[in-house]
Design an enzyme around this catalytic site. Structure first.
Site, PDB file in Angstrom:
ATOM      1  N   GLU A 275      -2.524   6.207   4.286  1.00  0.00           N
ATOM      2  CA  GLU A 275      -2.554   6.717   5.910  1.00  0.00           C
ATOM      3  C   GLU A 275      -3.151   7.971   6.049  1.00  0.00           C
ATOM      4  O   GLU A 275      -2.561   8.888   6.455  1.00  0.00           O
ATOM      5  CB  GLU A 275      -1.302   6.652   6.396  1.00  0.00           C
ATOM      6  CG  GLU A 275      -0.227   5.500   6.137  1.00  0.00           C
ATOM      7  CD  GLU A 275       0.987   5.334   7.008  1.00  0.00           C
ATOM      8  OE1 GLU A 275       1.399   6.571   7.172  1.00  0.00           O
ATOM      9  OE2 GLU A 275       1.669   4.135   7.248  1.00  0.00           O
TER      10      GLU A 275
ATOM     11  N   GLU B 105       2.520  -1.560   3.815  1.00  0.00           N
ATOM     12  CA  GLU B 105       3.651  -1.121   4.367  1.00  0.00           C
ATOM     13  C   GLU B 105       4.091  -2.133   5.856  1.00  0.00           C
ATOM     14  O   GLU B 105       3.140  -2.064   6.449  1.00  0.00           O
ATOM     15  CB  GLU B 105       3.656   0.242   4.848  1.00  0.00           C
ATOM     16  CG  GLU B 105       3.846   1.107   3.782  1.00  0.00           C
ATOM     17  CD  GLU B 105       3.697   2.555   4.266  1.00  0.00           C
ATOM     18  OE1 GLU B 105       4.244   3.023   5.331  1.00  0.00           O
ATOM     19  OE2 GLU B 105       3.461   3.451   3.507  1.00  0.00           O
TER      20      GLU B 105
END
Ligand code: IFM
Length: 449
Positions: free
Chosen positions: A163, A354
């Site tokens: 991320e 995720e």
């Protein structure tokens, strides 16, 4: 149809969120250690000093994963454990920990997936300007080489970065995450470019050392979806998903087009072209170093419709829409449209690296943790993911976030994302109802969803 036979069902974690042991065996400080010390930065003054004590209890955690039938475990390696100053001297004791962890995971019949950087940036490198320093891509690649040389005989699945949207956007454009200092757009775009170069150079390093490496990248972003099946709304959602909004670092295309297509998106130039850093002659080639898969973290998205002028607009969410304990909207469609659009644009095998939710889980009087909301959430999302696979997206695996409850960054310990409850006072683990449910899903390869 359904999921592939070799679908990787797993769970994920990240070093600073679970390991604890921040002062043990020569680990250097990270920007998160320092951020947590500053009053007012993290809710209730919490820190990751102990977290889930995974550093000492990893065998118990892996045993739980084995019991639940996990096929994959995605963990991250703490850069400051391996190279305490970020660059230079290697700390063998730090490598020893991942050596032990890796052996335990493999012995349990689980496939390890390691993320090289999940936000615990070495504090010593921050002192040198961090991602703004022109040497920062080299620092990251050198660290990747050290990991590959020591662990690459058993570790084959690598994820370079987790991320970048957050560790640049939430850290330097907003100030919610470490180091929590706001920089102007031209500096943050320079950081982004160095991050991408670091990714590309790390991929080169890994490939040169681990011949059979399987390498990916794990960005995130809201996976917007069309309000209707009409081609116009679908096109509008596609545009929204790959746009570069004013909060540019949340963009999917800013981070993924350079990596998978070898160029920054036009939308970035249209919005912030005058602030772009100088791009070296070989930079885009390095950034575009071929990858084996795209890992994408997807939690939710927003409904989008055509604006009637060839563009898009966000449609209002329904009144009283469902949301999680973190107040994130519940939008299962994101796990259909996200992978569908990503597959269409990048043509790379996809892992959902995720997905999950925080919920206000408690230990009930019967000693168990009943989390029907998580089961319902996951069932809805996974049905959408299965449909995306059936409609043609090449989806290889799913990692639930997270294995155990853990340190949720600036929210401290107030958000519980795990399938396994963690009592942070006693370190007792309790498998939640959703963990047992997930075990059945894995056993049935998702046929029972
Ligand atoms: O806990 C985080 C993780 O570190 C990165 N992705 C989102 C999760 C939930 O907020």
């Amino acid at each position: 149809m359904g999921f592939r036979k070799d679908f990787v069902w797993g769970g994920a974690s990240a070093s600073y969120q679970v390991e604890g042991a921040v002062n043990e065996d020569g680990r250097g400080p990270s920007i998160w250690d320092m951020f947590c010390k500053e009053p007012g930065r993290v809710l209730n003054g919490s820190t990751g000093d102990v977290a889930c004590d995974h550093y000492h209890r990893y065998a118990e955690d892996v045993e739980i994963m084995k019991q639940l039938g996990y096929r994959g475990y995605r963990f991250s390696i703490a850069w400051p454990r391996i190279i305490p100053d970020g660059d230079g001297k290697v700390n063998e004791k730090g490598l020893d920990f991942y050596d032990r962890l890796l052996d335990t995971i493999i012995k349990a019949g689980i496939t390890p997936y390691a993320t090289l950087f999940h936000w615990d940036y070495p504090y010593a490198l921050f002192h040198k300007g961090g991602w703004m320093n022109p040497d920062s891509p080299r620092w990251f690649a050198d660290y990747a080489s050290v990991v590959a040389k020591r662990l690459g005989d058993r570790l084959k699945h690598f994820i370079t970065l987790n991320e970048p949207q957050c560790f640049i956007g939430l850290s330097y454009a907003n100030t919610d995450h470490a180091p929590g200092i706001r920089f102007p757009i031209w500096d943050t775009l320079l950081m982004a470019h160095n991050v991408l170069l670091g990714h590309g150079r790390a991929v080169q390093a890994l490939r040169s050392i681990v011949k059979d490496a399987d390498i990916g990248y794990a960005p995130t972003g809201s996976a917007h979806y069309p309000v209707s099946a009409s081609p116009a709304d679908r096109e509008a959602a596609r545009k929204a998903y790959f746009d570069v909004p004013e909060a540019a670092f949340w963009s999917v295309s800013l981070w993924s087009d350079p990596v998978f297509l070898g160029k920054y998106p036009e939308e970035l130039y249209a919005r912030y072209g005058q602030y772009m850093p100088k791009i070296g002659a070989d930079d885009m080639k390095i950034i575009n170093e071929p990858l084996d898969f795209l890992g994408q973290n997807i939690y939710n998205g927003a409904p989008v419709k055509a604006d009637g002028k060839g563009g898009y607009e966000f449609a209002p969410r329904k009144t009283g829409y469902e949301f999680t304990a973190a107040k994130w909207p519940v939008t299962p469609e994101a796990l259909y449209w996200g992978p569908a659009f990503l597959w269409e644009r990048y043509k790379k095998p996809i892992y959902i690296t995720e997905n999950g939710l925080s919920s206000a889980d408690v230990v009930s009087l019967d000693g168990k943790v009943h989390d029907p909301g998580r089961i319902d959430f996951l069932q809805r999302y996974l049905r959408c993911l299965r449909k995306a696979a059936e409609d043609g997206a090449d989806i290889r695996g799913y990692f639930h976030w997270c294995v155990t409850d853990n340190f949720e960054w600036a929210k401290g310990y107030t958000d519980r994302f795990g399938m396994v409850y963690c009592d942070f006072e006693t370190q007792q683990r309790i498998i939640k109802d959703s963990g047992w449910w997930y075990k059945d899903v894995i056993r049935a390869n998702g046929e029972n969803l």
